[in-house]
Design a protein around this motif. Structure first.
Motif, PDB file in Angstrom:
ATOM      1  N   ARG A  70       5.700   8.420   9.669  1.00  0.00           N
ATOM      2  CA  ARG A  70       4.427   8.533   9.107  1.00  0.00           C
ATOM      3  C   ARG A  70       4.135   7.434   8.290  1.00  0.00           C
ATOM      4  O   ARG A  70       2.917   7.534   7.732  1.00  0.00           O
ATOM      5  CB  ARG A  70       4.240   9.867   8.327  1.00  0.00           C
ATOM      6  N   GLY A  71       5.004   6.463   8.055  1.00  0.00           N
ATOM      7  CA  GLY A  71       4.797   5.453   6.881  1.00  0.00           C
ATOM      8  C   GLY A  71       3.755   4.554   7.333  1.00  0.00           C
ATOM      9  O   GLY A  71       3.402   4.253   8.568  1.00  0.00           O
ATOM     10  N   SER A  72       3.235   3.885   6.313  1.00  0.00           N
ATOM     11  CA  SER A  72       2.017   2.719   6.499  1.00  0.00           C
ATOM     12  C   SER A  72       2.526   1.363   7.030  1.00  0.00           C
ATOM     13  O   SER A  72       1.825   0.689   7.572  1.00  0.00           O
ATOM     14  CB  SER A  72       1.670   2.422   5.079  1.00  0.00           C
ATOM     15  N   ARG A  82       0.900  -0.956  -0.185  1.00  0.00           N
ATOM     16  CA  ARG A  82      -0.015   0.172  -0.005  1.00  0.00           C
ATOM     17  C   ARG A  82       0.915   1.196   0.160  1.00  0.00           C
ATOM     18  O   ARG A  82       1.628   1.351   0.947  1.00  0.00           O
ATOM     19  CB  ARG A  82      -0.654  -0.010   1.197  1.00  0.00           C
ATOM     20  N   TRP A  83       0.930   2.141  -0.904  1.00  0.00           N
ATOM     21  CA  TRP A  83       1.804   3.141  -1.087  1.00  0.00           C
ATOM     22  C   TRP A  83       1.606   4.082  -0.029  1.00  0.00           C
ATOM     23  O   TRP A  83       0.573   4.368   0.152  1.00  0.00           O
ATOM     24  CB  TRP A  83       1.793   3.551  -2.513  1.00  0.00           C
ATOM     25  N   ASP A  84       2.819   4.763   0.261  1.00  0.00           N
ATOM     26  CA  ASP A  84       2.450   5.939   1.372  1.00  0.00           C
ATOM     27  C   ASP A  84       2.384   7.170   0.401  1.00  0.00           C
ATOM     28  O   ASP A  84       2.816   7.213  -0.788  1.00  0.00           O
ATOM     29  CB  ASP A  84       3.785   5.901   2.391  1.00  0.00           C
ATOM     30  N   HIS A  85       2.677   8.339   1.067  1.00  0.00           N
ATOM     31  CA  HIS A  85       2.629   9.321   0.494  1.00  0.00           C
ATOM     32  C   HIS A  85       3.918   9.954   0.909  1.00  0.00           C
ATOM     33  O   HIS A  85       4.247  11.333   1.040  1.00  0.00           O
ATOM     34  CB  HIS A  85       1.625  10.645   0.895  1.00  0.00           C
TER      35      HIS A  85
END
Lengths: 410, 410
Positions: free
Chosen positions: A383-385, A369-372
């Protein structure tokens, strides 16, 4: 074996996919002043930035909250071995790091050459830091003088400067214990201590150590400076489930420094030859390229991000990160199905040492699932998933992303 | 029993508050392309959105990092049972799923009907996938032919198509072991294998299985297609601490599919009757409404979010999520004190299978710290105040939010 490793072992399956785990040693850092950049944030890293934008990020705690990992525990955790359970002594690590094969029952010991006065009082615990050449010369003399003690084969290996390693080979089917007190008193003006066994299985080993000390002093008595030996860091041989077995992977290590090669070989990875001196990044890329078809998993070690941190040289650590960034496209060209970038611990220049701070983890795969995230930095990783995780979570995540794990339960 | 469950058991107290746990099976997903929407993000869900805005969100890992949960482990984790510790075999799951009460010592086995040639070579491991009616007919014949073997009562149950379940009933005070090798060779052109016991306690069970195979072939010898049986997936009966005891709750299951009802009954929930076919959402809401006064805790299962993901049908999974969204106001009307929405695992359409990705958890209660989430999606959940957690954390959180847990320690 930790439950997770045992569970993963039962689920692992062979596939064609390839995993590349890049360990940027000690890459995590700290800002020098509040609100400032860490080394990663300060570095100009266009390739890492682009990679981060198509990856998942998170933070990894290698041993536990507040615990500063040594290189051994940090790497073991990344390889999926709970470092609170799998303990590798420094002696064993040194021995395997210089290519010595240890067998079950053997004991490996780290030694320092020391300078003693005529009353055996220690003048210098490092014997004036002899050159590596002098070290080799002394080791050669010791080998000639001490090839066995009381029927036990004794092997002596040069490490560097004042450091050497002794391996006591256990007779077939027997075990030498490693629970022995230090010979090194960790101070000067006193005599080397007599090794005392801490349990019955170490009685014989303590006697071997004490005999070694006495015979070494006799062999070196005409040396003005390198005339004594001190021991600490006794290790018996740890029993690791094989990495290849646990994950069903053919695995290769690409590293330059002995300890990292030793760690990889302890868990059963093939250690590939790397051309060049010191960190030898070009040689490492070459080794990776040449062996790409032969393995499912590559552990690729970059050392200088750590050593510059240990030197307290913020700017130079930034520079080493940028050097890795320049090399990154060559890794990406190989198109690993799963690429991880992670550290084995943090080494903030501000602390001039390893630290407890979690390290940023990046995983790129088709199935994330990509992060921003815009960059590979501590702040973005936080802040990463992938969240804040234990180091032992890394391998299961890489295996999952490589679609190499069957479902757990019906 | 996991430590957390044991601790919670000691703290649970009876109150009037009601907990509704909605499990959207396999609800977590993946974007099809980098930067794209997951199924949850793509769905138009005004009711879920509004709910998310007054709830707490987080992510849940059901078994462990990188581990893809089967439905059993996924649900057990949500119910608070560590799935690495509580293992339910497929045979037991199938049996309880069709309403068979298993007792300690019994063994349940999953069977497939097969087609054998005159030399007992397997032609079709699924006997041409007979109709459910044919299955019932064959099971009836087998029941007439095999009601006991060697004094052990044998029960045979129809499941669907080529699938059936056999239960060997242990004599009072005795235990039949389930450590037996498969009869199913998982291939054609070979004979069914002879079951071999893996330990002494399974000797008798293996003999029962082999006798069953022989007698079934005799009973079915005039059948052209359904004339053999294969076994794999033997389960003894797992011992679960009762859900009601552990949490001090009266608990009801509202589900349509056998496996989910079976799981709930294994932990001791009452399984309510649901009117209608397949997912029967209206029947489930009706069952919930009619029984609302009678229980403290409801497990409400929605299946189609998973099956559409398994089909790789992104659009249809989106649609099923939207159907649940339409139904949500009817659940909210009942005013549960604590409402949880969660999955038992992810099932991304992209992977056409269960996956390891954490599932979004939503908890609405009077006593949460509200998030700034706008929607119930993986991305919002990842930023949520509940963080990334283990599945076994869910029940303690729900109990706490329902004010059903006493303080731990003085």
């Amino acid at each position: 074996m930790s439950d997770l490793l045992e569970t993963v072992r039962g689920l692992a399956k062979k596939t064609e996919s390839k995993i590349l785990m890049v360990v940027l040693d000690g890459v995590g850092g700290l800002p020098l002043t509040p609100g400032g950049d860490t080394e990663l944030a300060a570095a100009r890293t266009p390739n890492l930035d682009a990679l981060a934008q198509e990856s998942q990020l998170g933070l990894v705690e290698l041993v536990g909250a507040g615990l500063t990992p040594g290189s051994g525990p940090g790497h073991l955790s990344l390889f999926g071995y709970d470092p609170l359970k799998y303990v590798v002594g420094r002696g064993a690590l040194s021995a395997v790091g210089i290519g010595v094969k240890l067998n079950s029952g053997d004991v490996a010991v780290r030694g320092n050459f020391a300078t003693l006065d005529p009353n055996r009082l220690i003048l210098d615990r490092r014997a004036g830091r002899p050159s590596d050449e002098k070290n080799v010369e002394i080791v050669t003399r010791l080998r000639a003088a001490i090839s066995e003690i009381d029927g036990i084969p004794v092997e002596i290996y040069t490490e560097s400067e004042h450091r050497f390693v002794v391996v006591f080979r256990a007779p077939e089917g027997q075990t030498l214990g490693a629970n022995i007190s230090d010979v090194d008193p960790q101070g000067t003006g006193v005599q080397p201590m007599t090794a005392v066994p801490g349990d019955p299985s170490s009685d014989r080993t303590a006697a071997l150590v004490n005999a070694f000390v006495a015979r070494a002093e006799i062999a070196l008595r005409d040396e003005p400076q390198v005339n004594g030996v001190l021991f600490r860091g006794y290790s018996d041989v740890p029993h690791f489930p094989s990495f290849a077995d646990a994950y069903g992977l053919t695995a290769a290590c690409i590293a330059s420094y002995p300890m990292y090669k030793g760690l990889a070989s302890l868990v059963g990875m093939d250690v590939l030859h790397v051309e060049g001196h010191e960190d030898a990044l070009d040689g490492k890329v070459q080794a990776l390229r040449e062996n790409w078809a032969k393995y499912d998993f590559f552990y690729f070690h970059v050392k200088k991000t750590d050593s510059t941190g240990e030197d307290g040289d913020f700017a130079e650590k930034v520079h080493k990160i940028e050097l890795f960034d320049e090399l990154l496209p060559q890794l990406l060209e190989l198109r690993p199905d799963v690429l991880a970038i992670v550290g084995d611990h943090s080494t903030p220049s501000k602390l001039r040492s390893h630290s407890w701070h979690p390290v940023p983890l990046l995983i790129r795969s088709e199935y994330g699932r990509w992060d921003h995230a815009a960059r590979y930095t501590e702040e973005e990783a936080q802040r990463g998933s992938l969240g804040l995780r234990k180091g032992t979570d890394v391998m299961p995540l890489l295996m999952a992303n490589a679609l190499k794990l069957n479902k757990y339960g019906a």
